[in-house]
Design a protein around this motif. Structure first.
Motif, PDB file in Angstrom:
ATOM      1  N   MET A  44     -33.361 -53.512  87.227  1.00 26.94           N
ATOM      2  CA  MET A  44     -34.007 -53.186  88.501  1.00 26.94           C
ATOM      3  C   MET A  44     -33.570 -51.791  88.979  1.00 26.94           C
ATOM      4  SD  MET A  44     -35.863 -55.677  88.905  1.00 26.94           S
ATOM      5  CE  MET A  44     -36.481 -56.629  90.236  1.00 26.94           C
ATOM      6  N   ALA A  45     -32.276 -51.516  88.822  1.00 30.21           N
ATOM      7  CA  ALA A  45     -31.751 -50.222  89.288  1.00 30.21           C
ATOM      8  C   ALA A  45     -32.366 -49.072  88.497  1.00 30.21           C
ATOM      9  CB  ALA A  45     -30.232 -50.196  89.163  1.00 30.21           C
ATOM     10  N   LEU A  46     -32.516 -49.257  87.170  1.00 31.29           N
ATOM     11  CA  LEU A  46     -33.112 -48.182  86.375  1.00 31.29           C
ATOM     12  C   LEU A  46     -34.573 -47.989  86.778  1.00 31.29           C
ATOM     13  CD1 LEU A  46     -32.806 -46.063  84.124  1.00 31.29           C
ATOM     14  CD2 LEU A  46     -33.722 -47.770  82.541  1.00 31.29           C
ATOM     15  N   ALA A  47     -35.303 -49.115  86.982  1.00 29.60           N
ATOM     16  CA  ALA A  47     -36.714 -49.022  87.382  1.00 29.60           C
ATOM     17  C   ALA A  47     -36.824 -48.267  88.712  1.00 29.60           C
ATOM     18  CB  ALA A  47     -37.322 -50.415  87.493  1.00 29.60           C
ATOM     19  N   ALA A  48     -35.933 -48.564  89.659  1.00 30.45           N
ATOM     20  CA  ALA A  48     -35.973 -47.905  90.967  1.00 30.45           C
ATOM     21  C   ALA A  48     -35.654 -46.416  90.808  1.00 30.45           C
ATOM     22  CB  ALA A  48     -34.972 -48.566  91.914  1.00 30.45           C
ATOM     23  N   HIS A  49     -34.705 -46.122  89.934  1.00 32.32           N
ATOM     24  CA  HIS A  49     -34.325 -44.726  89.695  1.00 32.32           C
ATOM     25  C   HIS A  49     -35.507 -43.955  89.079  1.00 32.32           C
ATOM     26  CE1 HIS A  49     -31.389 -41.537  89.253  1.00 32.32           C
ATOM     27  NE2 HIS A  49     -31.791 -41.334  88.016  1.00 32.32           N
ATOM     28  N   LEU A  50     -36.197 -44.597  88.128  1.00 31.80           N
ATOM     29  CA  LEU A  50     -37.358 -43.953  87.505  1.00 31.80           C
ATOM     30  C   LEU A  50     -38.461 -43.741  88.537  1.00 31.80           C
ATOM     31  CD1 LEU A  50     -37.471 -45.855  84.077  1.00 31.80           C
ATOM     32  CD2 LEU A  50     -36.781 -43.476  84.448  1.00 31.80           C
ATOM     33  N   ALA A  51     -38.637 -44.733  89.425  1.00 32.18           N
ATOM     34  CA  ALA A  51     -39.664 -44.619  90.461  1.00 32.18           C
ATOM     35  C   ALA A  51     -39.379 -43.408  91.353  1.00 32.18           C
ATOM     36  CB  ALA A  51     -39.729 -45.898  91.290  1.00 32.18           C
ATOM     37  N   ARG A  52     -38.099 -43.184  91.659  1.00 28.79           N
ATOM     38  CA  ARG A  52     -37.734 -42.009  92.470  1.00 28.79           C
ATOM     39  C   ARG A  52     -38.061 -40.714  91.731  1.00 28.79           C
ATOM     40  NH1 ARG A  52     -33.394 -45.350  93.985  1.00 28.79           N
ATOM     41  NH2 ARG A  52     -31.961 -44.503  92.435  1.00 28.79           N
TER      42      ARG A  52
END
Ligand SMILES: [Zn+2]
Length: 461
Positions: free
Chosen positions: A437-445
């Protein structure tokens, strides 16, 4: 055309995905699920895909959480080939033989107990014979070479820099005149790690399936690692203690040996003996020696200068059980590198049993410790540890160095992903849920569309 996510989805072991195009189903990885015994047993025996309906299978690298259920796939009717690089094929053979041996021994032990209770014996999940049949199916492909994984599905391997032979795979799916390109990281290594070439840039893909083992963490720099290793071994040796390093036999052990060799050559460490106590690590080291085509420039140059990369005068590889047991009564300062990396089995358990009780010793963790493993419990500050059914007080120091990781951290992963041209979306797998989830959120940013699939989810491409 579609992709299905079956294993190592919101978790880290049992990697398994399917790509489908023009009626061909191709299996990406067939990993062993590792966790609580009963659940692992159930999940590994009941494959989530029908092996008889698969037209192809591609393996990114040899680690058992990616390859370890292949014999079960073949045993249950998979009739096709298994594409892999030459390094991966050789390592997988060694790892699968070891895995079958462990399973057979485990079942023997269980069956003795069952017999006493009048219960019928259990069958091992797979045997050496299944492994031999599986290894006959390997079809070796070089990096950069195009190959047909199945009708309608072409593929190419690129350096992943994770362990010997590891590859990022780029797939071209064709159906009704449409082409969709899908990249799969397998496990992605860190740049600037010893021995292997760095992760390669890949050509344009529409979708990327990425691992996220360390999607929520940052590693220490490589320069720091040598310094800390020197500190930990130096201090422990000064106390007359031993450093026990639980390490995966494949990849991690060779990297540690590489760094220790450098430190000893530079005269930065007290001259204490180093034991690598794992037959599998010895076999894997031989395979590393046999595949210079995977080395980076620095390693090639070191070898050309006549330096030894996989050994030094203080290092002893112990293969036999007797040599291993003799270490129990070795009372002087030393370093013992042994498997398994998460302390879930193998010879390291004996070394821990003989080491955890003494405050002069250090247990040094150099790899990821999954939930519910003995390694994780020790890292989380357990006061006692249970080894072979007996509790032992934990008085030894417990240290952790994540810089040895064979996995890219959050920033290394996202920097690599940012370099992939043409990306429409990223699927984030192979991480504990919060890491994914954290990587997905980081990519979204970073304005990269990312999705963390659910186990069993299918997505049209
Ligand atoms: Zn791996």
């Amino acid at each position: 055309m579609k992709v299905e996510f079956h294993g190592a989805v919101r978790s880290v072991t049992g990697s398994m995905h399917v790509l489908e195009a023009a009626g061909s189903r191709v299996l990406l990885e067939c990993g062993l699920y590792q966790g609580k015994r009963k659940e692992a047993e159930r999940r590994n025996r009941n494959l989530p895909v029908d092996p008889t309906k698969l037209a192809g299978c591609v393996l990114s690298h040899a680690h058992i959480d990616h390859s370890g259920n292949l014999p079960n796939l073949v045993r249950n009717g998979y009739a096709g080939r298994i594409h892999a690089t030459s390094g991966t094929a050789d390592l997988a053979k060694a790892l699968l033989r070891d895995s079958a041996y462990l399973h057979e021994r485990d079942i023997e032990y269980l069956n003795e107990k069952r017999a006493k209770q009048g219960e019928p014996p259990l069958e091992p999940m797979y045997t050496q014979a299944d492994v031999e049949e599986t290894t006959r199916r390997f079809e070796v492909v070089g990096y950069q070479e195009r190959f047909e994984a199945a009708p309608g599905v072409r593929a190419r391997f690129f350096d992943a820099g994770h362990i010997l032979g590891s590859a990022v795979t780029v797939y071209e799916l064709e159906e009704a005149g449409r082409t969709v390109r899908v990249g799969f990281t397998g496990d992605l290594g860190r740049p600037a790690q010893p021995i292997l070439r760095d992760p390669a840039h890949i050509p344009a893909v529409d979708y990327l399936i990425t691992e996220s083992t360390y999607g929520n963490r940052l590693h220490e720099g490589v320069a720091n690692m040598k310094e800390r290793l020197r500190e930990i071994i130096g201090q422990t040796a000064a106390r007359g203690g031993r450093v026990v390093i639980p390490a995966f036999s494949v990849g991690r052990t060779q990297n540690i040996v590489y760094f220790l060799s450098e430190l000893f050559h530079e005269g930065d460490l007290p001259r204490v003996p180093v034991f690598v106590d794992s037959p599998l690590a010895i076999d894997a080291t031989k395979i590393y020696r046999d595949h210079p085509e995977c080395y980076d420039q620095e390693t090639k140059e070191a070898i050309a200068r006549g330096e030894s990369v996989f050994g030094f005068d203080l290092l002893r590889y112990t293969r036999s059980k007797d040599e291993s047991m003799a270490l129990n009564s070795f009372k002087e300062a030393c370093v013992i590198v042994s498997a398994s990396g998460m302390c879930e089995g193998g010879r390291v358990l004996h070394h821990l049993k003989h080491s955890v009780g003494d405050a002069d010793n250090t247990i040094l963790f150099v790899g990821f410790q999954a939930a519910d493993t003995l390694g994780r419990r020790m890292l989380e500050g357990a006061r006692t540890v249970r080894i072979y059914g007996k509790d032992h007080p934990l008085r030894a120091r417990v240290e952790k160095m994540n810089g040895f990781s064979a996995h890219a951290d959050r920033d290394e992963l996202s920097a690599w992903i940012k370099n992939v041209p043409g990306l429409k979306a990223v699927f984030v797998v192979h991480g504990e849920e919060d890491a994914s989830m954290a990587l997905a959120a980081h990519l979204a940013r970073m304005k990269i569309k990312a999705h963390v699939p659910m186990p069993g989810e299918a997505v049209e491409l």
